[in-house]
Design a protein around this motif. Structure first.
Motif, PDB file in Angstrom:
ATOM      1  N   ALA A  47      15.050  79.536  47.387  1.00  0.00           N
ATOM      2  CA  ALA A  47      16.164  78.600  47.585  1.00  0.00           C
ATOM      3  C   ALA A  47      16.663  78.105  46.231  1.00  0.00           C
ATOM      4  CB  ALA A  47      15.715  77.411  48.428  1.00  0.00           C
ATOM      5  N   VAL A  48      17.854  77.562  46.254  1.00  0.00           N
ATOM      6  CA  VAL A  48      18.372  76.811  45.110  1.00  0.00           C
ATOM      7  C   VAL A  48      18.405  75.363  45.562  1.00  0.00           C
ATOM      8  CG1 VAL A  48      20.355  76.386  43.610  1.00  0.00           C
ATOM      9  CG2 VAL A  48      19.740  78.731  44.228  1.00  0.00           C
ATOM     10  N   ILE A  49      17.785  74.490  44.754  1.00  0.00           N
ATOM     11  CA  ILE A  49      17.785  73.067  45.063  1.00  0.00           C
ATOM     12  C   ILE A  49      18.523  72.321  43.967  1.00  0.00           C
ATOM     13  CG2 ILE A  49      15.643  73.182  46.397  1.00  0.00           C
ATOM     14  CD1 ILE A  49      14.211  71.879  43.981  1.00  0.00           C
ATOM     15  N   ASN A  50      19.066  71.170  44.321  1.00  0.00           N
ATOM     16  CA  ASN A  50      19.740  70.312  43.356  1.00  0.00           C
ATOM     17  C   ASN A  50      18.956  69.007  43.259  1.00  0.00           C
ATOM     18  OD1 ASN A  50      21.730  69.321  41.582  1.00  0.00           O
ATOM     19  ND2 ASN A  50      22.782  68.329  43.276  1.00  0.00           N
ATOM     20  N   ILE A  51      18.327  68.774  42.108  1.00  0.00           N
ATOM     21  CA  ILE A  51      17.592  67.525  41.888  1.00  0.00           C
ATOM     22  C   ILE A  51      18.604  66.440  41.565  1.00  0.00           C
ATOM     23  CG2 ILE A  51      15.910  66.321  40.450  1.00  0.00           C
ATOM     24  CD1 ILE A  51      14.444  68.987  40.114  1.00  0.00           C
ATOM     25  N   THR A  52      18.619  65.396  42.382  1.00  0.00           N
ATOM     26  CA  THR A  52      19.594  64.312  42.215  1.00  0.00           C
ATOM     27  C   THR A  52      18.985  63.032  41.646  1.00  0.00           C
ATOM     28  OG1 THR A  52      19.261  63.614  44.514  1.00  0.00           O
ATOM     29  CG2 THR A  52      21.052  65.181  44.082  1.00  0.00           C
ATOM     30  N   GLU A  53      17.659  62.904  41.723  1.00  0.00           N
ATOM     31  CA  GLU A  53      16.946  61.755  41.160  1.00  0.00           C
ATOM     32  C   GLU A  53      15.632  62.262  40.579  1.00  0.00           C
ATOM     33  OE1 GLU A  53      16.436  58.403  43.838  1.00  0.00           O
ATOM     34  OE2 GLU A  53      18.172  59.092  44.995  1.00  0.00           O
ATOM     35  N   ASN A  54      15.200  61.674  39.464  1.00  0.00           N
ATOM     36  CA  ASN A  54      13.943  62.083  38.831  1.00  0.00           C
ATOM     37  C   ASN A  54      13.254  60.872  38.195  1.00  0.00           C
ATOM     38  OD1 ASN A  54      15.723  61.696  36.740  1.00  0.00           O
ATOM     39  ND2 ASN A  54      15.407  63.698  35.785  1.00  0.00           N
ATOM     40  N   ASP A  55      12.931  59.917  39.017  1.00  0.00           N
ATOM     41  CA  ASP A  55      12.438  58.619  38.553  1.00  0.00           C
ATOM     42  C   ASP A  55      10.952  58.613  38.219  1.00  0.00           C
ATOM     43  OD1 ASP A  55      14.976  57.514  39.010  1.00  0.00           O
ATOM     44  OD2 ASP A  55      14.487  57.141  41.113  1.00  0.00           O
ATOM     45  N   LEU A  56      10.607  57.853  37.170  1.00  0.00           N
ATOM     46  CA  LEU A  56       9.216  57.594  36.838  1.00  0.00           C
ATOM     47  C   LEU A  56       8.624  56.764  37.964  1.00  0.00           C
ATOM     48  CD1 LEU A  56       6.894  57.708  34.769  1.00  0.00           C
ATOM     49  CD2 LEU A  56       7.823  55.618  33.769  1.00  0.00           C
ATOM     50  N   HIS A  98      10.961  63.319  42.290  1.00  0.00           N
ATOM     51  CA  HIS A  98      12.229  64.028  42.255  1.00  0.00           C
ATOM     52  C   HIS A  98      12.798  64.168  43.669  1.00  0.00           C
ATOM     53  CE1 HIS A  98       9.972  65.280  38.703  1.00  0.00           C
ATOM     54  NE2 HIS A  98      11.138  65.517  38.128  1.00  0.00           N
ATOM     55  N   VAL A  99      13.980  63.644  43.873  1.00  0.00           N
ATOM     56  CA  VAL A  99      14.686  63.800  45.150  1.00  0.00           C
ATOM     57  C   VAL A  99      15.639  64.985  44.984  1.00  0.00           C
ATOM     58  CG1 VAL A  99      16.286  62.715  46.769  1.00  0.00           C
ATOM     59  CG2 VAL A  99      14.499  61.349  45.648  1.00  0.00           C
ATOM     60  N   PHE A 100      15.678  65.847  46.003  1.00  0.00           N
ATOM     61  CA  PHE A 100      16.537  67.018  45.896  1.00  0.00           C
ATOM     62  C   PHE A 100      17.165  67.369  47.239  1.00  0.00           C
ATOM     63  CE2 PHE A 100      12.299  68.730  46.845  1.00  0.00           C
ATOM     64  CZ  PHE A 100      12.567  69.589  47.905  1.00  0.00           C
ATOM     65  N   ALA A 101      18.179  68.219  47.172  1.00  0.00           N
ATOM     66  CA  ALA A 101      18.824  68.766  48.364  1.00  0.00           C
ATOM     67  C   ALA A 101      18.876  70.282  48.184  1.00  0.00           C
ATOM     68  CB  ALA A 101      20.240  68.214  48.514  1.00  0.00           C
ATOM     69  N   VAL A 102      18.740  71.005  49.284  1.00  0.00           N
ATOM     70  CA  VAL A 102      18.839  72.455  49.233  1.00  0.00           C
ATOM     71  C   VAL A 102      20.322  72.827  49.139  1.00  0.00           C
ATOM     72  CG1 VAL A 102      18.402  74.614  50.469  1.00  0.00           C
ATOM     73  CG2 VAL A 102      16.699  72.778  50.508  1.00  0.00           C
ATOM     74  N   VAL A 103      20.642  73.614  48.135  1.00  0.00           N
ATOM     75  CA  VAL A 103      22.012  74.094  47.952  1.00  0.00           C
ATOM     76  C   VAL A 103      22.226  75.357  48.767  1.00  0.00           C
ATOM     77  CG1 VAL A 103      23.684  74.977  46.266  1.00  0.00           C
ATOM     78  CG2 VAL A 103      22.157  73.068  45.661  1.00  0.00           C
ATOM     79  N   LYS A 104      21.262  76.276  48.683  1.00  0.00           N
ATOM     80  CA  LYS A 104      21.332  77.500  49.490  1.00  0.00           C
ATOM     81  C   LYS A 104      19.960  78.147  49.587  1.00  0.00           C
ATOM     82  CE  LYS A 104      22.848  80.449  45.663  1.00  0.00           C
ATOM     83  NZ  LYS A 104      23.873  81.364  45.187  1.00  0.00           N
ATOM     84  N   HIS A 105      19.774  78.895  50.652  1.00  0.00           N
ATOM     85  CA  HIS A 105      18.563  79.677  50.849  1.00  0.00           C
ATOM     86  C   HIS A 105      18.784  81.047  50.221  1.00  0.00           C
ATOM     87  CE1 HIS A 105      16.771  77.210  54.331  1.00  0.00           C
ATOM     88  NE2 HIS A 105      17.699  76.505  53.757  1.00  0.00           N
ATOM     89  N   LEU A 106      17.731  81.626  49.671  1.00  0.00           N
ATOM     90  CA  LEU A 106      17.807  82.934  49.036  1.00  0.00           C
ATOM     91  C   LEU A 106      16.899  83.911  49.758  1.00  0.00           C
ATOM     92  CD1 LEU A 106      17.395  81.787  45.326  1.00  0.00           C
ATOM     93  CD2 LEU A 106      19.539  82.294  46.505  1.00  0.00           C
ATOM     94  N   MET A 107      17.236  85.171  49.662  1.00  0.00           N
ATOM     95  CA  MET A 107      16.326  86.196  50.144  1.00  0.00           C
ATOM     96  C   MET A 107      15.265  86.358  49.082  1.00  0.00           C
ATOM     97  SD  MET A 107      18.876  89.047  51.796  1.00  0.00           S
ATOM     98  CE  MET A 107      17.578  90.243  51.706  1.00  0.00           C
ATOM     99  N   GLU A 108      14.003  86.500  49.504  1.00  0.00           N
ATOM    100  CA  GLU A 108      12.928  86.669  48.538  1.00  0.00           C
ATOM    101  C   GLU A 108      13.047  88.013  47.838  1.00  0.00           C
ATOM    102  OE1 GLU A 108       8.905  85.816  49.546  1.00  0.00           O
ATOM    103  OE2 GLU A 108       9.512  84.216  50.891  1.00  0.00           O
ATOM    104  N   THR A 109      12.625  88.031  46.574  1.00  0.00           N
ATOM    105  CA  THR A 109      12.603  89.268  45.808  1.00  0.00           C
ATOM    106  C   THR A 109      11.163  89.583  45.454  1.00  0.00           C
ATOM    107  OG1 THR A 109      12.866  88.080  43.730  1.00  0.00           O
ATOM    108  CG2 THR A 109      14.878  88.816  44.815  1.00  0.00           C
TER     109      THR A 109
END
Length: 110
Positions: A47-56, A98-109
């Motif tokens: 998958a591709v994820i987008n990290i939107t928060e990365n708090d200590l 780290h809070v994230f959202a899935v941008v897209k699913h990928l086929m495994e390679t």
């Protein structure tokens, strides 16, 4: 693209939409990351994820957010931590949540 690795159980939680955060012992930059399983040399992107928060934060904070971490219960999160060695986070002076959202699913390679 930058890569971030997850164990197979966490991959399943991400792909099912149940995991929206991850705790790390180092801070990952905001933005898009290729979520992978496997080893550094044999990475299997899923998958591709987008990290939107990365708090200590702290391990206690991560435990409070067990559902966002992809677990069915706090007990399941504890069990997983002890089985995989992540219980070392309980002694870590600094952790990053780290809070994230899935941008897209990928086929495994590979």
């Amino acid at each position: 693209m930058r890569r971030i690795f997850f164990k197979d159980e966490m991959k399943a939680a991400i792909l099912s939409g149940n995991k929206t955060a991850t705790t790390r012992d180092h801070q990952k930059a905001l933005g898009e990351w290729e979520a992978c399983t496997g080893s550094y040399y044999h990475a299997k992107p899923f998958a591709v994820i987008n990290i939107t928060e990365n708090d200590l934060n702290t391990w206690a904070h991560s435990l409070e957010h067990w559902k966002d971490e992809g677990f069915d219960s706090l007990e399941d999160m504890h069990r997983f931590a002890y089985e995989t060695g992540l219980n070392r986070y309980a002694r870590a002076p600094e952790l990053y949540y780290h809070v994230f959202a899935v941008v897209k699913h990928l086929m495994e390679t590979a």
